[in-house]
Design a protein around this motif. Structure first.
Motif, mmCIF file in Angstrom:
data_model
loop_
_atom_site.group_PDB
_atom_site.id
_atom_site.type_symbol
_atom_site.label_atom_id
_atom_site.label_comp_id
_atom_site.label_asym_id
_atom_site.label_seq_id
_atom_site.Cartn_x
_atom_site.Cartn_y
_atom_site.Cartn_z
ATOM 1 N N LYS A 1 0.663 -1.071 -0.135
ATOM 2 C CA LYS A 1 -0.191 0.253 0.043
ATOM 3 C C LYS A 1 0.982 1.198 0.022
ATOM 4 C CE LYS A 1 -2.209 -1.413 3.650
ATOM 5 N NZ LYS A 1 -3.429 -1.523 4.620
ATOM 6 N N LEU A 2 0.767 2.059 -1.056
ATOM 7 C CA LEU A 2 1.401 3.400 -1.113
ATOM 8 C C LEU A 2 0.639 4.732 -0.846
ATOM 9 C CD1 LEU A 2 3.447 1.358 -2.541
ATOM 10 C CD2 LEU A 2 3.964 3.106 -4.184
ATOM 11 N N LEU A 3 1.292 5.664 -0.232
ATOM 12 C CA LEU A 3 0.532 6.959 -0.201
ATOM 13 C C LEU A 3 1.828 7.781 -1.161
ATOM 14 C CD1 LEU A 3 -1.085 9.468 0.646
ATOM 15 C CD2 LEU A 3 0.274 9.323 2.744
ATOM 16 N N VAL A 4 1.319 8.494 -2.332
ATOM 17 C CA VAL A 4 2.153 9.521 -2.941
ATOM 18 C C VAL A 4 1.688 10.850 -2.357
ATOM 19 C CG1 VAL A 4 2.609 10.491 -5.044
ATOM 20 C CG2 VAL A 4 2.527 8.015 -4.848
ATOM 21 N N VAL A 5 2.698 11.642 -2.179
ATOM 22 C CA VAL A 5 2.308 13.008 -1.453
ATOM 23 C C VAL A 5 2.691 13.974 -2.508
ATOM 24 C CG1 VAL A 5 2.775 14.935 0.065
ATOM 25 C CG2 VAL A 5 3.099 12.235 0.816
ATOM 26 N N GLY A 6 1.695 14.978 -3.077
ATOM 27 C CA GLY A 6 1.516 16.005 -4.070
ATOM 28 C C GLY A 6 0.507 15.847 -4.966
ATOM 29 N N GLY A 7 0.389 16.997 -5.663
ATOM 30 C CA GLY A 7 -0.709 16.961 -6.574
ATOM 31 C C GLY A 7 -0.436 17.790 -7.957
ATOM 32 N N ALA B 1 2.480 11.325 -12.897
ATOM 33 C CA ALA B 1 3.549 10.561 -13.694
ATOM 34 C C ALA B 1 4.052 9.555 -12.537
ATOM 35 C CB ALA B 1 4.857 11.201 -14.266
ATOM 36 N N LEU B 2 4.429 9.822 -11.408
ATOM 37 C CA LEU B 2 5.013 8.873 -10.434
ATOM 38 C C LEU B 2 3.754 7.992 -10.011
ATOM 39 C CD1 LEU B 2 6.946 11.210 -7.786
ATOM 40 C CD2 LEU B 2 7.836 9.574 -9.743
ATOM 41 N N CYS B 3 2.411 8.423 -10.049
ATOM 42 C CA CYS B 3 1.431 7.402 -9.789
ATOM 43 C C CYS B 3 1.044 6.465 -10.974
ATOM 44 C CB CYS B 3 0.106 8.371 -9.531
ATOM 45 S SG CYS B 3 -0.135 9.029 -7.694
ATOM 46 N N TRP B 4 1.242 7.134 -12.212
ATOM 47 C CA TRP B 4 1.054 6.496 -13.421
ATOM 48 C C TRP B 4 2.245 5.341 -13.524
ATOM 49 C CZ3 TRP B 4 4.695 5.935 -17.660
ATOM 50 C CH2 TRP B 4 3.928 5.622 -18.785
ATOM 51 N N ALA B 5 3.390 5.516 -12.910
ATOM 52 C CA ALA B 5 4.424 4.424 -13.031
ATOM 53 C C ALA B 5 4.233 3.593 -11.962
ATOM 54 C CB ALA B 5 5.681 5.109 -13.107
ATOM 55 N N LEU C 1 -3.135 2.183 -4.050
ATOM 56 C CA LEU C 1 -2.365 3.685 -4.190
ATOM 57 C C LEU C 1 -3.378 4.717 -3.795
ATOM 58 C CD1 LEU C 1 0.048 4.867 -5.242
ATOM 59 C CD2 LEU C 1 -0.828 4.857 -7.591
ATOM 60 N N TRP C 2 -2.947 5.623 -3.034
ATOM 61 C CA TRP C 2 -3.576 6.783 -2.536
ATOM 62 C C TRP C 2 -2.492 7.789 -2.921
ATOM 63 C CZ3 TRP C 2 -3.139 2.951 1.408
ATOM 64 C CH2 TRP C 2 -4.509 2.604 1.903
ATOM 65 N N CYS C 3 -3.102 9.097 -3.138
ATOM 66 C CA CYS C 3 -2.378 10.427 -3.517
ATOM 67 C C CYS C 3 -3.000 11.411 -2.726
ATOM 68 C CB CYS C 3 -2.274 10.575 -5.137
ATOM 69 S SG CYS C 3 -1.192 11.975 -5.375
ATOM 70 N N ALA C 4 -2.085 12.347 -1.957
ATOM 71 C CA ALA C 4 -2.806 13.411 -1.320
ATOM 72 C C ALA C 4 -1.933 14.675 -1.698
ATOM 73 C CB ALA C 4 -2.417 13.180 0.312
ATOM 74 N N PRO C 5 -2.562 15.939 -2.088
ATOM 75 C CA PRO C 5 -4.192 15.846 -2.530
ATOM 76 C C PRO C 5 -4.619 15.217 -3.790
ATOM 77 C CG PRO C 5 -3.053 17.859 -2.979
ATOM 78 C CD PRO C 5 -2.012 16.924 -2.476
ATOM 79 N N GLY C 6 -3.505 14.852 -4.602
ATOM 80 C CA GLY C 6 -3.808 14.455 -5.806
ATOM 81 C C GLY C 6 -4.486 15.616 -7.047
ATOM 82 N N ASN C 7 -4.990 15.127 -8.010
ATOM 83 C CA ASN C 7 -5.687 16.392 -9.012
ATOM 84 C C ASN C 7 -6.616 15.237 -9.825
ATOM 85 O OD1 ASN C 7 -4.315 15.233 -11.422
ATOM 86 N ND2 ASN C 7 -2.447 16.645 -10.696
ATOM 87 N N VAL D 1 -5.862 7.027 -11.452
ATOM 88 C CA VAL D 1 -5.102 6.054 -11.451
ATOM 89 C C VAL D 1 -4.917 5.691 -9.762
ATOM 90 C CG1 VAL D 1 -3.581 5.914 -13.500
ATOM 91 C CG2 VAL D 1 -3.124 7.204 -11.428
ATOM 92 N N ALA D 2 -5.374 6.437 -8.937
ATOM 93 C CA ALA D 2 -5.088 6.680 -7.568
ATOM 94 C C ALA D 2 -6.381 7.379 -6.768
ATOM 95 C CB ALA D 2 -3.870 7.358 -7.300
ATOM 96 N N GLU D 3 -6.413 6.615 -5.566
ATOM 97 C CA GLU D 3 -7.605 7.334 -4.893
ATOM 98 C C GLU D 3 -6.950 8.539 -4.136
ATOM 99 O OE1 GLU D 3 -10.202 6.642 -0.802
ATOM 100 O OE2 GLU D 3 -9.546 4.941 -1.849
ATOM 101 N N CYS D 4 -7.635 9.790 -4.585
ATOM 102 C CA CYS D 4 -7.248 11.083 -4.006
ATOM 103 C C CYS D 4 -7.706 11.304 -2.628
ATOM 104 C CB CYS D 4 -7.423 12.178 -4.872
ATOM 105 S SG CYS D 4 -6.941 12.056 -6.549
#
Length: 422
Positions: free
Chosen positions: A2-8, A14-18, A28-34, A40-43
């Motif tokens: 389980k991953l959390l990417v930080v940024g939007g 590109a990182l979330c896509w890869a 895959l989560w991303c905070a805050p995302g766009n 590709v991820a849950e924002c």
């Protein structure tokens, strides 16, 4: 995992896509995302600089790896907070992130490590800075010492222009606290290259090079921006040059940071000037570049997640990366007025049509999705239209075909990305 990417931004898309392509990934989560990242991820509606909330979320969700995109949370200590909470984090400590957070610190480290670079001086008083500029003459480079979102650098062609930059940065504080002091540097001549290395504290692995386009308008004219386009690899950056940069710039810096008790783990981004006397350091950043990351991720053939884990675990000495030899190219579409004032909320149409161009990925930087489903602009740099093809010329043609498919009258882009390579 389980991953959390930080940024939007575009880099984080590109990182979330890869990362989404990794067979190791389970969530895959991303905070805050766009709006694009949401595909590709849950924002998660947590700001990239809200360190306590990010750590609490990662703990609550039992996140296996936090991947930090932008520089601000790193300089604020997100990696340290994760470590204190028992979370694995890809990105340098706050002490190591000073390589981007303070340009004078970078120069001190580079000097101690014997890294080739420009002559420089640091000033906390505007009058002393102006006197130094008059003594040195122009062209000369004026930099806000702190973080200024990629915009605190003025390459001044005249003494008057440099003095105006001092007034803006130190007296008008157009970049806020980042302008409390300035670094003034010799103006290096040559071609700029962005070079990236994956680091685990002791070992560094080349992550490839790209050439960015900082000025807002065609012909490298207009104000500096966060980047209006990039392509990878630059023809000027030969394998021999890469070996030289690793030996003279990256490894000595890694050794000096370790000697100072702040080992660097993460992505070390060296802004280089390729001069007649060889490569020289312009600056360090402590994360993937934006828009360089978009171009690099298209070319990466290895599992990005495995690579980031190896960096976290100090295992890069037994690791290598595979790259697609074909060139890639990113055209940034920005809101009219950027890098100055710009409107938000304008509707962008034709994104699916653009993404259907062969070899193209459209990465979102400053976008949001309205309740009615429409994608709207929500920042200065809004899209990164990225293409890979057999040649730089064909990658550029594909990217601009996709740009033409996008219906967004309130946006603009440069039309000469990769002009140096062509």
């Amino acid at each position: 995992m389980k991953l959390l990417v930080v940024g939007g931004g575009g880099r984080e898309h590109a990182l979330c896509w890869a990362l989404a392509a990794s067979p190791l990934l389970t969530k895959l989560w991303c905070a805050p995302g766009n709006a694009g990242i949401a595909e590709v991820a849950e924002c998660v509606p947590i700001g990239a600089e809200d360190i306590p909330a990010l750590v609490a979320f990662a703990q609550a969700q039992a996140v296996d790896l936090v991947v930090v995109g932008p520089e601000a949370p790193l300089t604020l200590g997100l990696a340290d907070a994760c470590a204190a909470a028992g979370l694995r984090c890809f990105g340098p400590s706050a002490a190591a992130a000073r390589l981007e957070g303070s340009k004078s610190f970078t120069r001190e480290v580079a000097d101690a490590a014997g890294v080739p670079g420009a002559r420089w001086a640091r000033f906390e008083e505007a009058d002393a800075a102006r006197a130094y500029i008059r003594a040195q003459g122009a062209p000369i480079v004026v930099k806000a010492d702190g973080l200024a979102a990629g915009k605190g650098v003025v390459v001044a062609a005249t003494v008057e222009e440099a003095e105006a930059a001092i007034a803006d940065i130190m007296e008008s504080r157009v970049h806020g606290a980042a302008g409390a002091s300035v670094v003034i540097e010799e103006c290096l001549l040559g071609q700029e290259v962005s070079f990236f290395a994956l680091c685990d504290g002791t070992t560094a692995l080349p992550l490839g090079a790209a050439q960015d386009h900082k000025r807002a308008y065609d012909g490298d004219l207009g104000p500096n921006t966060g980047g209006m386009g990039a392509y990878s690899p630059p023809p000027i950056f030969t394998p021999a040059l890469q070996d030289q940069v690793m030996a003279e710039i990256i490894r000595p810096t890694l050794a000096e940071m370790a000697r100072r008790g702040a080992p660097f783990r993460g992505v070390l981004f060296a802004g280089l000037m390729i001069t007649d006397a060889g490569p020289k350091l312009i600056e360090f950043n402590v994360r993937f570049g934006d828009p360089e990351c978009q171009a690099l991720m298209l070319r990466l053939r290895s599992d990005l997640l495995t690579a980031l884990l190896a960096a976290c675990d100090g295992a890069l000495a037994q690791f290598d990366l595979r790259w697609d030899p074909r060139p890639s190219l990113t055209v940034v579409m920005a809101a009219r007025g950027y890098p100055g004032a710009y409107a938000k909320g304008t509707v962008i149409r034709g994104l699916e049509r653009a993404a259907s161009v062969p070899g193209v990925e459209v990465f979102h930087a400053g976008t949001a999705r309205r309740e009615d489903g429409a994608v709207v602009a929500n920042g200065g740099r809004v899209l990164g239209v990225t293409a890979m093809a057999e040649t730089v010329a064909s990658a550029r043609a594909a990217a601009y075909r996709a740009v033409e498919a996008i219906d967004w009258p309130e946006g603009f882009c440069r039309r000469d990305i990769a002009h140096r390579a062509l």
